[in-house]
Design an enzyme around this catalytic site. Structure first.
Site, short mmCIF file in Angstrom:
data_model
loop_
_atom_site.label_atom_id
_atom_site.label_comp_id
_atom_site.label_asym_id
_atom_site.label_seq_id
_atom_site.Cartn_x
_atom_site.Cartn_y
_atom_site.Cartn_z
N LYS A 112 0.82 -1.21 0.00
CA LYS A 112 0.00 0.00 0.00
C LYS A 112 0.85 1.26 0.00
O LYS A 112 0.65 2.17 -0.80
CB LYS A 112 -0.92 -0.01 1.23
CG LYS A 112 -1.83 -1.22 1.30
CD LYS A 112 -2.71 -1.20 2.53
CE LYS A 112 -1.93 -1.30 3.82
NZ LYS A 112 -1.21 -2.57 4.01
N THR A 113 1.84 1.30 0.90
CA THR A 113 2.69 2.49 1.00
C THR A 113 3.52 2.66 -0.27
O THR A 113 3.70 3.77 -0.77
CB THR A 113 3.61 2.39 2.23
OG1 THR A 113 2.80 2.14 3.37
CG2 THR A 113 4.39 3.67 2.43
N ASP A 170 0.05 7.82 5.67
CA ASP A 170 0.50 6.44 5.75
C ASP A 170 0.10 5.82 7.09
O ASP A 170 0.34 6.42 8.15
CB ASP A 170 2.03 6.40 5.58
CG ASP A 170 2.53 4.98 5.39
OD1 ASP A 170 1.77 4.15 4.85
OD2 ASP A 170 3.68 4.70 5.76
N ASP A 171 -0.48 4.61 7.03
CA ASP A 171 -0.91 3.90 8.25
C ASP A 171 -1.76 4.82 9.13
O ASP A 171 -1.36 5.22 10.23
CB ASP A 171 0.31 3.42 9.04
CG ASP A 171 0.66 1.97 8.70
OD1 ASP A 171 -0.16 1.33 8.03
OD2 ASP A 171 1.73 1.51 9.10
N LYS A 198 -12.49 16.63 4.57
CA LYS A 198 -13.75 17.10 3.98
C LYS A 198 -13.69 18.56 3.54
O LYS A 198 -14.59 19.05 2.87
CB LYS A 198 -14.89 16.90 4.98
CG LYS A 198 -15.18 15.42 5.23
CD LYS A 198 -16.36 15.21 6.16
CE LYS A 198 -16.65 13.73 6.32
NZ LYS A 198 -17.80 13.46 7.18
N LYS A 233 5.70 -7.76 1.47
CA LYS A 233 6.72 -7.36 2.43
C LYS A 233 7.41 -8.59 3.03
O LYS A 233 8.63 -8.63 3.20
CB LYS A 233 6.08 -6.52 3.54
CG LYS A 233 7.02 -5.59 4.26
CD LYS A 233 6.22 -4.63 5.13
CE LYS A 233 7.14 -3.57 5.74
NZ LYS A 233 6.39 -2.61 6.55
#
Length: 512
Positions: free
Chosen positions: A315-316, A369-370, A397, A469
């Site tokens: 994801k990162t 991130d995270d 938002k 990972k």
């Protein structure tokens, strides 16, 4: 001989006390020293649109002779604010504007220099700045030269009234004094005040109203084309004096200097021969003040990217790749590891600052991130920081200012938790990054080239449903611990990992 086109010009000496008004003059004003401007020769790159905006709004009325502006009822712009990140060219632009004008040499003042410890002295310093212009207007009226006063770091002395608690009220009286001179009963028509700041939010609102610092121009980070112009300006002398090696590719440097301001792109012109390697070395030494340096993003994908579909990358790593491959001038990553030991309020302030900085660039990417780590989430309880959660919700938002576009990419391993606190709803798109299938693992192993051809397929089958990972971790362990070989030899392709040793390492890693 007198004809219908004949007109008489009256003159009066300065000491006579006579002021002549509404006199017909030449068809155009001599406000500028030259009629055409070459921004490159002035050392200004990537700011053509901003320069055009300034001249259209601040100087168009002054090009006409006074008798025309009087008849049209036009009021000259008396103040201008240049704002934006540090190093983007605000001071440079203000100085060059002063040099182009035919009036008096501009007075350049640093905000803090005006402050004085003596009562009333600060206000007197401000009045003294306008003394020449007042004298000129008294004696010459409409014929007065234009007096330019440049205030650098104007936020240091013109903070919102009532916001400073120093007990003296000095800052409040400075704002009042400036307002009186620009827009008071006896306001001057022959003054142009140029203020510069990278903290427009600190300025007193009264200063920004029409008739005061009404022309507000944002000087933001340059895009790729702007960076190319800046690099061309800075390397011009090198090129003329044959100090620039033929391998220097300015287009490539412009592409690689995302997030850099004009000041950070400046180069050392004393070098005897500058090569492409020198520029690339400089990129590692000069870290851009705004946005993430590419190094920060590269750290998020140490093993590069493998073309094996959406399921083949972390994801990162995916988020960082979007940031690196985009042409966005501003890319910033917010992660918990940079905030270890900070209080909730300090973390919130840092997150808010990243978003505020992003609004200074036309195109920005922010990577959260995270997110669960940012919120200090733990499964026991469950407990998390409501303050940081509410801050993120408000920022996610919030609509960016007009003309600004911000892309926020978030990563998480606790999507159900983020759903429960409403953060998932703030994102337009949700994308699940699954573990690797055997076919994806095969592509990764082929690229790493650490197994023999036959062993690659077998190892890939063993890595089915493995997060990428952990795949890299198993390979790293197997390469480091291979008997009779070294990791360098294996990664260089000289030796290969044995399957039996690979299986031993695989047993040591818990998949879930």
């Amino acid at each position: 001989m007198l004809s219908d086109d004949t007109y008489i010009v009256f003159e009066a000496s300065n000491s006579s006390g006579i002021k002549i008004v509404n006199q017909r003059e030449a068809a155009s004003s001599n406000i500028f020293r030259q009629k055409e401007f070459n921004l490159e020769s002035l050392g200004i790159g990537g700011l053509s649109a901003e320069f055009a905006d300034i001249f259209r709004r601040a100087f168009a009325s002054r090009v006409f002779p006074p008798h025309v502006t009087n008849k049209l009822g036009i009021k000259h712009v008396k103040g201008m604010l240049l704002y934006g990140p540090p190093g983007t060219g605000k001071t440079l632009m203000a100085r060059q504007i002063g040099k182009m004008l035919n009036g008096k040499d501009p007075k350049i003042v640093n905000g803090p220099e005006v402050l004085s410890k003596f009562v009333g002295e600060t206000e007197k310093n401000v009045r003294d700045l306008f003394a020449d212009a007042e004298q000129d207007q008294r004696t010459r009226g409409d014929e007065s030269d234009l007096h330019v006063i440049i205030f650098d770091e104007i936020d240091a002395i013109c903070k919102s009234r009532g916001s400073t608690r120093d007990g003296t009220g000095v800052h409040d009286s400075i704002v009042n004094q400036l307002l009186t001179k620009i827009d008071g009963v006896e306001s001057l028509n022959n003054v142009l005040l140029i203020g510069m700041t990278n903290r427009k939010d600190l300025l007193d609102e009264a200063l920004l109203r029409p008739g005061r610092l009404e022309v507000q121009v944002e000087i933001s980070l340059p895009d790729e084309n702007g960076r190319l112009q800046i690099l061309q300006i800075h390397t011009n002398k090198m090129k003329e004096n044959s100090f620039l090696a033929p391998d220097v590719n300015l287009q490539e440097l412009a592409a690689r200097t995302k997030n850099y301001s004009g000041a950070e792109l400046e180069v050392d012109e004393e070098s005897i021969k500058v090569t492409m390697e020198d520029f690339l070395n400089a990129l590692h030494e000069i870290i851009p003040a705004f946005g993430a340096s590419t190094d920060d993003l590269e750290r998020c994908r140490l093993n590069g990217m493998v073309d094996c579909g959406p399921s083949g990358s972390g994801k990162t790593a995916m988020s960082a790749t979007v940031g690196i491959d985009s042409d966005f001038p501003y890319v910033k990553i917010i992660s918990a590891e940079t905030m270890i030991g900070l209080s909730e309020s300090t973390k919130c302030a840092q997150i808010v600052k990243v978003f505020e900085d992003a609004y200074k660039s036309p195109l920005s990417i922010i990577i959260l991130d995270d997110i669960e780590r940012l919120l200090e989430y733990v499964a026991i309880g469950p407990r998390f920081s409501n303050l940081i959660s509410q801050t993120l919700l408000v920022l996610l938002k919030r609509l960016p200012p007009k003309g600004k576009n911000v892309l926020v990419i978030g990563t998480t391993s606790e999507v159900s938790f983020l759903d429960s606190v409403g953060i998932c709803d703030a994102f337009s798109v949700r994308f699940h990054v699954p573990t690797l299938k055997a076919e994806d693992a095969r592509k990764v192993l082929h690229q790493l080239n650490v197994f023999s051809e036959d062993d690659t397929d077998v190892a890939a089958e063993a890595l089915n449903e493995m997060p990428i990972k952990k795949l890299y971790m198993v390979v790293e362990m197997a390469a480091q611990g291979e008997q009779g070989g070294t990791a360098e030899a294996i990664y260089s392709g000289k030796e290969k990992i044995k399957l039996s040793h690979f299986y031993d390492c695989l047993q040591d890693i818990v998949r879930y």
